[in-house]
Enzyme design. Structure first.
Site, PDB file in Angstrom:
ATOM      1  N   HIS A  34       0.854  -1.201   0.000  1.00 42.10           N
ATOM      2  CA  HIS A  34       0.000   0.000   0.000  1.00 42.10           C
ATOM      3  C   HIS A  34       0.880   1.239   0.000  1.00 42.10           C
ATOM      4  O   HIS A  34       1.185   1.778   1.054  1.00 42.10           O
ATOM      5  CB  HIS A  34      -0.892  -0.019   1.236  1.00 42.10           C
ATOM      6  N   PHE A  35       1.288   1.729  -1.009  1.00 47.38           N
ATOM      7  CA  PHE A  35       1.244   1.336  -2.405  1.00 47.38           C
ATOM      8  C   PHE A  35       2.653   0.991  -2.847  1.00 47.38           C
ATOM      9  O   PHE A  35       3.589   1.632  -2.377  1.00 47.38           O
ATOM     10  CB  PHE A  35       0.710   2.496  -3.254  1.00 47.38           C
TER      11      PHE A  35
END
Length: 159
Positions: A34-35
């Site tokens: 993420h991410f």
């Protein structure tokens, strides 16, 4: 499995307010997905840390007599992302505390910058009300896992 989204308490004033810290580290698995290439702590986990801080404040005010459940979040505003290396300071104020539950307002700051703010409502439930079978031991994890931290903070602030 139980997850704690706070590392420790900095201050704890029973029935009034609490300050907790969360160090955002790249070693946390959720940051790897993420991410990819731009790791940020999801807002849902920031909010969970805020709820844990407020929920512990409320639970302690009743000597952990009840299981504390997050009931609703009438307000949540995210002002910026939290990234590895950030230190989040959660400050919870107990707005209302009754036998059936309570409400807190909580902010998250990184240094002097406001990261998020929320109003969080909690409900108190017994094990039976929560649907936990009578033959299952559901000791309040906050009381077991964080009682020592709370006593350390209380002792240091009363000295």
């Amino acid at each position: 499995m139980r997850w704690f989204w706070i590392d420790r308490f900095l201050e704890f004033e029973s029935g009034k307010q609490a300050r907790a810290v969360k160090n955002v580290s790249l070693s946390e698995e959720h940051l790897h997905d993420h991410f990819p290439g731009f790791p940020v702590m999801p807002c849902s986990l920031i909010m969970e840390g805020m709820a844990q801080t407020g929920g512990i404040l409320l639970g302690e005010s009743h000597n952990f007599k009840y299981l504390v459940f997050l009931a609703k979040i009438p307000k949540f505003v995210s002002h910026r992302s939290a990234r590895p290396g950030d230190q989040l300071i959660y400050t919870a104020q107990l707005q209302e505390s009754r036998e059936e539950g309570g409400m807190t307002t909580v902010t998250a700051h990184c240094q002097d910058e406001l990261v998020a703010e929320a109003e969080i409502v909690f409900s108190h439930l017994t094990e039976a009300q929560a649907g936990i079978p009578a033959n299952v031991s559901q000791k309040n994890v906050v009381q077991v896992a964080l009682a020592e931290i709370l006593s350390t903070v209380k002792n240091s602030t009363s000295a």
